[in-house]
Design a protein around this motif. Structure first.
Motif, short mmCIF file in Angstrom:
data_model
loop_
_atom_site.label_atom_id
_atom_site.label_comp_id
_atom_site.label_asym_id
_atom_site.label_seq_id
_atom_site.Cartn_x
_atom_site.Cartn_y
_atom_site.Cartn_z
N CYS A 99 0.87 -1.18 0.00
CA CYS A 99 0.00 0.00 0.00
C CYS A 99 0.91 1.23 0.00
O CYS A 99 2.08 1.14 -0.37
CB CYS A 99 -0.97 -0.03 1.19
SG CYS A 99 -0.17 -0.01 2.81
N LEU A 100 0.37 2.37 0.42
CA LEU A 100 1.18 3.60 0.37
C LEU A 100 2.12 3.70 1.58
O LEU A 100 3.33 3.82 1.44
CB LEU A 100 0.22 4.80 0.30
CG LEU A 100 0.82 6.19 0.26
CD1 LEU A 100 1.74 6.37 -0.94
CD2 LEU A 100 -0.30 7.24 0.22
N GLY A 101 1.53 3.65 2.78
CA GLY A 101 2.33 3.90 3.98
C GLY A 101 2.88 2.66 4.67
O GLY A 101 3.76 2.75 5.52
N ASN A 102 2.32 1.49 4.34
CA ASN A 102 2.64 0.22 5.01
C ASN A 102 2.36 0.26 6.52
O ASN A 102 3.04 -0.38 7.32
CB ASN A 102 4.10 -0.20 4.76
CG ASN A 102 4.43 -1.65 5.15
OD1 ASN A 102 5.55 -1.96 5.52
ND2 ASN A 102 3.47 -2.53 5.08
N ILE A 103 1.33 1.05 6.88
CA ILE A 103 0.92 1.01 8.29
C ILE A 103 -0.57 0.69 8.46
O ILE A 103 -1.01 0.47 9.59
CB ILE A 103 1.26 2.31 9.06
CG1 ILE A 103 0.69 3.53 8.37
CG2 ILE A 103 2.78 2.42 9.27
CD1 ILE A 103 0.75 4.78 9.24
N CYS A 104 -1.34 0.68 7.38
CA CYS A 104 -2.77 0.33 7.53
C CYS A 104 -3.15 -0.88 6.68
O CYS A 104 -3.34 -1.98 7.20
CB CYS A 104 -3.67 1.52 7.16
SG CYS A 104 -3.42 2.97 8.20
N ARG A 105 -3.27 -0.68 5.36
CA ARG A 105 -3.85 -1.74 4.52
C ARG A 105 -2.92 -2.93 4.32
O ARG A 105 -3.34 -4.09 4.50
CB ARG A 105 -4.25 -1.15 3.16
CG ARG A 105 -5.42 -0.18 3.26
CD ARG A 105 -5.57 0.62 2.00
NE ARG A 105 -4.43 1.53 1.80
CZ ARG A 105 -4.22 2.24 0.70
NH1 ARG A 105 -5.06 2.14 -0.31
NH2 ARG A 105 -3.18 3.05 0.63
N HIS A 146 6.95 6.03 7.02
CA HIS A 146 6.70 5.30 8.28
C HIS A 146 7.67 4.14 8.53
O HIS A 146 7.40 3.30 9.39
CB HIS A 146 5.26 4.79 8.30
CG HIS A 146 4.27 5.90 8.25
ND1 HIS A 146 3.98 6.70 9.33
CD2 HIS A 146 3.52 6.39 7.22
CE1 HIS A 146 3.09 7.62 8.98
NE2 HIS A 146 2.80 7.45 7.70
N ASP A 174 -8.05 3.85 1.25
CA ASP A 174 -7.10 4.19 2.31
C ASP A 174 -7.89 4.67 3.53
O ASP A 174 -8.62 5.66 3.45
CB ASP A 174 -6.20 5.32 1.78
CG ASP A 174 -5.08 5.64 2.74
OD1 ASP A 174 -5.14 5.21 3.91
OD2 ASP A 174 -4.14 6.33 2.32
N TYR A 187 -6.71 5.84 6.37
CA TYR A 187 -5.87 6.63 7.28
C TYR A 187 -6.53 7.90 7.78
O TYR A 187 -6.45 8.24 8.95
CB TYR A 187 -4.55 6.94 6.58
CG TYR A 187 -3.48 7.52 7.46
CD1 TYR A 187 -2.91 6.78 8.50
CD2 TYR A 187 -3.01 8.82 7.26
CE1 TYR A 187 -1.91 7.31 9.29
CE2 TYR A 187 -2.01 9.36 8.04
CZ TYR A 187 -1.47 8.61 9.06
OH TYR A 187 -0.47 9.14 9.85
N TYR A 188 -7.20 8.62 6.86
CA TYR A 188 -7.79 9.91 7.25
C TYR A 188 -9.27 9.80 7.57
O TYR A 188 -9.95 10.80 7.76
CB TYR A 188 -7.56 10.95 6.14
CG TYR A 188 -6.10 11.27 5.95
CD1 TYR A 188 -5.42 12.04 6.91
CD2 TYR A 188 -5.38 10.79 4.87
CE1 TYR A 188 -4.07 12.32 6.77
CE2 TYR A 188 -4.02 11.07 4.72
CZ TYR A 188 -3.38 11.84 5.67
OH TYR A 188 -2.04 12.12 5.52
P1 4NP Z 1 -1.75 2.79 4.15
O1 4NP Z 1 -2.36 4.15 4.75
O2 4NP Z 1 -1.23 3.13 2.76
O3 4NP Z 1 -2.93 1.88 4.10
O4 4NP Z 1 -0.67 2.38 5.11
C1 4NP Z 1 -1.60 5.33 4.84
C2 4NP Z 1 -0.88 5.58 5.97
C3 4NP Z 1 -0.15 6.76 6.08
C4 4NP Z 1 -0.14 7.66 5.04
C5 4NP Z 1 -0.85 7.39 3.88
C6 4NP Z 1 -1.59 6.22 3.79
N1 4NP Z 1 0.58 8.87 5.15
O5 4NP Z 1 0.49 9.69 4.24
O6 4NP Z 1 1.29 9.06 6.15
#
Ligand code: 4NP
Length: 154
Positions: free
Chosen positions: A11-17, A49, A126, A128-129
């Motif tokens: 995914c983008l941040g590697n902390i959620c999905r 992250h 996503d 995250y927000y």
């Molecule tokens: P992820 O979510 O791609 O599912 O891990 C996000 C987490 C953090 C950010 C973007 C997406 N960020 O911009 O910090």
């Protein structure tokens, strides 16, 4: 013993999905006694992250369903395209980034929704927000895709 198959969720941040994908699939793999045959990892296209545990909201939502998310965030590397058999992007932006950096490795690079029934969402949104339901939706989509992912790897 044959070489284990390696799958990487991205995914983008590697902390959620993607850590959710890793945690859920690794749980199912372990439950079925396939841990020697299938290795599950995750990474982000972004670097913000690196080294962090998954977002507490992802960890809590996953824990309520019996999954433990304890990977540390890392960024996708060009070597991953050869090291892995399957690279699963959570959304089309992630897929585009992956295709642009693919040096022409062995891995099949695809979307999580390739493993979902027709009519399912193309992107894993996503969370995250957004609010708590977003984290549940991520887990719902991943759980729904697990069987088809395993079928491809076994
Ligand atoms: P992820 O979510 O791609 O599912 O891990 C996000 C987490 C953090 C950010 C973007 C997406 N960020 O911009 O910090």
């Amino acid at each position: 013993m044959t070489k284990p198959k390696r799958v990487l969720f991205v995914c983008l941040g590697n902390i959620c999905r993607s850590p959710s994908g890793e945690g859920v699939l690794a749980h199912v793999v372990a439950e079925r006694g396939l841990s020697q045959r299938i290795q599950v990892e995750s990474a982000g296209t972004g670097a913000w992250h690196i080294g962090e545990l998954p977002d507490p909201r992802s960890r809590q939502a996953a824990a309520r369903r019996g999954y433990r998310l304890d990977s540390r965030a890392q960024q996708v590397q060009s070597a991953d395209f050869d090291r892995c058999d399957l690279i699963i992007a959570m959304d089309r932006d992630n897929l585009k980034t992956l295709r642009a950096m693919d040096p022409g490795g062995r891995a099949r690079v695809c979307l999580l929704s390739d493993f979902l029934p027709p009519g399912s969402p193309i992107d894993v949104p996503d969370p995250y927000y957004g609010g708590p339901l977003g984290f549940e939706h991520v887990l719902d989509l991943i759980e729904a895709a697990c069987e088809a992912i395993l079928a491809e790897l076994t």
